[in-house]
Design a protein around this motif. Structure first.
Motif, short mmCIF file in Angstrom:
data_model
loop_
_atom_site.label_atom_id
_atom_site.label_comp_id
_atom_site.label_asym_id
_atom_site.label_seq_id
_atom_site.Cartn_x
_atom_site.Cartn_y
_atom_site.Cartn_z
N LEU A 17 0.82 -1.21 0.00
CA LEU A 17 0.00 0.00 0.00
C LEU A 17 0.86 1.26 0.00
O LEU A 17 0.51 2.27 -0.63
CB LEU A 17 -0.92 -0.01 1.22
CG LEU A 17 -2.10 -0.99 1.14
CD1 LEU A 17 -2.74 -1.17 2.50
CD2 LEU A 17 -3.13 -0.50 0.12
N GLN A 18 1.97 1.22 0.68
CA GLN A 18 2.88 2.37 0.70
C GLN A 18 3.36 2.71 -0.70
O GLN A 18 3.38 3.88 -1.10
CB GLN A 18 4.07 2.04 1.59
CG GLN A 18 5.11 3.14 1.68
CD GLN A 18 6.21 2.75 2.64
OE1 GLN A 18 6.10 2.93 3.83
NE2 GLN A 18 7.27 2.16 2.10
N ARG A 19 3.75 1.69 -1.45
CA ARG A 19 4.25 1.94 -2.80
C ARG A 19 3.13 2.36 -3.75
O ARG A 19 3.36 3.14 -4.68
CB ARG A 19 4.98 0.71 -3.33
CG ARG A 19 6.23 0.36 -2.52
CD ARG A 19 7.07 -0.69 -3.22
NE ARG A 19 6.36 -1.93 -3.47
CZ ARG A 19 6.19 -2.91 -2.60
NH1 ARG A 19 6.68 -2.79 -1.37
NH2 ARG A 19 5.53 -4.01 -2.92
N LYS A 20 1.92 1.85 -3.54
CA LYS A 20 0.79 2.21 -4.41
C LYS A 20 0.33 3.65 -4.18
O LYS A 20 -0.14 4.32 -5.12
CB LYS A 20 -0.38 1.25 -4.19
CG LYS A 20 -0.19 -0.14 -4.81
CD LYS A 20 -1.39 -1.01 -4.56
CE LYS A 20 -1.27 -2.37 -5.25
NZ LYS A 20 -1.37 -2.26 -6.72
N THR A 21 0.42 4.12 -2.94
CA THR A 21 -0.12 5.44 -2.60
C THR A 21 0.93 6.54 -2.50
O THR A 21 0.61 7.72 -2.67
CB THR A 21 -0.84 5.38 -1.24
OG1 THR A 21 0.10 4.97 -0.23
CG2 THR A 21 -2.01 4.39 -1.28
N GLY A 22 2.16 6.17 -2.16
CA GLY A 22 3.17 7.17 -1.87
C GLY A 22 3.07 7.71 -0.45
O GLY A 22 3.75 8.69 -0.12
N TRP A 23 2.24 7.07 0.41
CA TRP A 23 2.11 7.49 1.80
C TRP A 23 3.06 6.68 2.67
O TRP A 23 3.61 5.66 2.27
CB TRP A 23 0.70 7.28 2.32
CG TRP A 23 -0.39 7.82 1.46
CD1 TRP A 23 -0.31 8.84 0.56
CD2 TRP A 23 -1.75 7.36 1.42
NE1 TRP A 23 -1.53 9.05 -0.04
CE2 TRP A 23 -2.44 8.15 0.47
CE3 TRP A 23 -2.45 6.37 2.09
CZ2 TRP A 23 -3.79 7.96 0.18
CZ3 TRP A 23 -3.80 6.18 1.81
CH2 TRP A 23 -4.46 6.98 0.87
N GLU A 24 3.21 7.13 3.92
CA GLU A 24 3.98 6.37 4.90
C GLU A 24 3.05 5.46 5.70
O GLU A 24 2.04 5.92 6.24
CB GLU A 24 4.72 7.31 5.85
CG GLU A 24 5.61 6.57 6.84
CD GLU A 24 6.36 7.49 7.78
OE1 GLU A 24 7.35 7.04 8.40
OE2 GLU A 24 5.97 8.68 7.89
N PHE A 25 3.39 4.18 5.76
CA PHE A 25 2.61 3.22 6.53
C PHE A 25 3.44 2.72 7.70
O PHE A 25 4.63 2.39 7.54
CB PHE A 25 2.19 2.04 5.65
CG PHE A 25 0.96 2.32 4.82
CD1 PHE A 25 -0.27 1.78 5.15
CD2 PHE A 25 1.04 3.15 3.71
CE1 PHE A 25 -1.40 2.06 4.41
CE2 PHE A 25 -0.08 3.43 2.95
CZ PHE A 25 -1.31 2.88 3.30
N ILE A 26 2.82 2.64 8.87
CA ILE A 26 3.47 2.18 10.08
C ILE A 26 2.94 0.79 10.41
O ILE A 26 1.74 0.62 10.68
CB ILE A 26 3.21 3.13 11.28
CG1 ILE A 26 3.46 4.59 10.88
CG2 ILE A 26 4.06 2.71 12.47
CD1 ILE A 26 4.84 4.89 10.35
N ASN A 27 3.81 -0.21 10.37
CA ASN A 27 3.43 -1.61 10.60
C ASN A 27 3.65 -1.95 12.07
O ASN A 27 4.78 -2.14 12.52
CB ASN A 27 4.27 -2.52 9.70
CG ASN A 27 3.89 -3.98 9.83
OD1 ASN A 27 3.43 -4.44 10.87
ND2 ASN A 27 4.10 -4.74 8.76
N LEU A 28 2.55 -2.03 12.82
CA LEU A 28 2.61 -2.44 14.22
C LEU A 28 1.91 -3.79 14.38
O LEU A 28 1.01 -3.96 15.21
CB LEU A 28 1.98 -1.37 15.12
CG LEU A 28 2.76 -0.05 15.18
CD1 LEU A 28 2.02 0.97 16.02
CD2 LEU A 28 4.18 -0.25 15.72
N GLY A 29 2.35 -4.75 13.56
CA GLY A 29 1.87 -6.11 13.69
C GLY A 29 2.75 -6.87 14.67
O GLY A 29 3.97 -6.85 14.56
#
Length: 361
Positions: free
Chosen positions: A201-213
């Protein structure tokens, strides 16, 4: 003629003996971190996890979702990275749990270009990522391991070339999506780090995603809600229903979600059901467990909506990974196909929520 061939041979020998110039990755920009940490390579540090369970304290040291942004005109890139320990997982590749995953910005899109293969005997790794490129300046995105702790990382380039921070990176860190959840979110069982769904999703949107899994431990303990509420975010996603029991959801979900809603009233929160377990199409007990957990969390959602929390949204799990029963490695954890499907299902809704978040300001 003989002299010409001798010169060529000497040139080839010199290239073979060329030593890369290594730079500590901490000189570059890191993304995928909910809050600043010490040390750099962990998702949460010991101060942030002090009130949390021992399992979450340990899993927070895994670098899932953390990536380094840099630019270079080197014809090759190498990496040296130190791991906390050797790992073995029956359902995750070594490249995913302990290796590196490299993307290059090509015509405005992030394109995979190389990976760092971890060794099988030592915790210190030194490996090529990509070679024989042209020498135009390029942006790179390097994902860290999803199920191991990195204690140091150096990036190597050819002598005489440039490696530096990116002035205008192709990741908008002002648009941050913070996701809390289970082993599936953390990245089990992607073949490499960039194939976990937040990274897709980060690469598709250009947003920053925080993975807290947190593998097996995304159980909605209240201290986690308190920490999430302090993190900069335009959208929160709670994809944690796979881990807690139905009774734990009954006990914990309402106070957990209400705290986040109350503390961050302008931020949309997406609540995601757990996807069906493939075994559940045959094992009726498994099917009943999943059904009950989704029913309980849906009731919590309805209750909170009834209390007037308009920024709460809901995504059913039935379509998350498709319907051909080929999206998992073990009936629960996703393959790359499963992660791509979940990303595709979530993307339109996240785009809507990002717009709502922006318009709320």
């Amino acid at each position: 003629m003989r002299l010409f061939f001798l010169l060529l041979l000497c040139s080839a020998c010199a290239m073979a003996q060329e030593k890369p110039v290594y730079t500590d990755a901490r000189n570059f920009q890191f993304i995928g971190k909910g809050l600043p940490t010490d040390p750099m390579y962990v998702r949460l540090d010991t101060v942030q996890t002090k009130p949390m369970t021992d399992a979450v304290k340990y899993l927070s040291t895994h670098s899932a979702g953390i990536a380094v942004l840099f630019q270079t005109n080197s014809p090759y890139i190498r990496a040296r990275w130190q791991l906390a320990k050797r790992q073995f997982y029956a359902n995750i590749t070594p490249i995913a749990h302990s290796g590196l995953d490299l993307y290059c910005l090509n015509k405005g899109r992030w394109q995979w270009c190389g990976m760092g293969r971890p060794g099988d005997r030592d915790t210190l790794n030194d490996a090529p990522l990509v070679a024989n490129m042209d020498t135009a300046m390029k942006q790179f995105l390097l994902y860290l391991p999803i199920y191991n702790q990195v204690t140091s990382l150096e990036i190597g380039v050819a002598p005489g070339t440039t490696i530096a921070r990116i002035e205008k990176p192709a990741v908008d860190t002002a648009k941050r999506v913070v996701i809390y959840g289970s082993s599936i979110l953390q990245g089990a069982s992607a073949t490499r780090a960039g194939m976990a769904y937040p990274s897709i999703l980060q690469r598709k949107t250009g947003w920053e995603f925080i993975n807290l899994g947190f593998s097996g431990n995304g159980k909605m303990e209240f201290p986690v809600a308190e920490l999430l509420a302090t993190m900069p975010a335009k959208v929160f996603v709670l994809d944690c229903i796979p881990n807690p029991s139905a009774d734990e959801i009954r006990e914990r979900a309402y106070p957990f979600i209400k705290h986040l809603l109350t503390k961050r009233p302008g931020v949309p929160i997406l609540l995601v059901e757990t996807a069906p377990r493939e075994q559940g199409y045959f094992d009726l007990k498994v099917a009943q467990v999943v059904k009950e957990k989704n029913n309980v969390i849906r009731d919590v959602y309805i209750k909170l909506k009834g209390e007037g929390f308009k920024q709460l949204y809901y995504l059913p799990g039935k379509d998350l990974i498709g319907h051909d029963h080929e999206a998992t490695i073990d009936g629960t954890h996703l393959t790359d196909i499963g992660f791509m499907r979940q990303a595709e299902v979530m993307l339109p809704l996240l785009q809507q929520l990002m717009k709502k978040s922006a318009s709320a300001k």
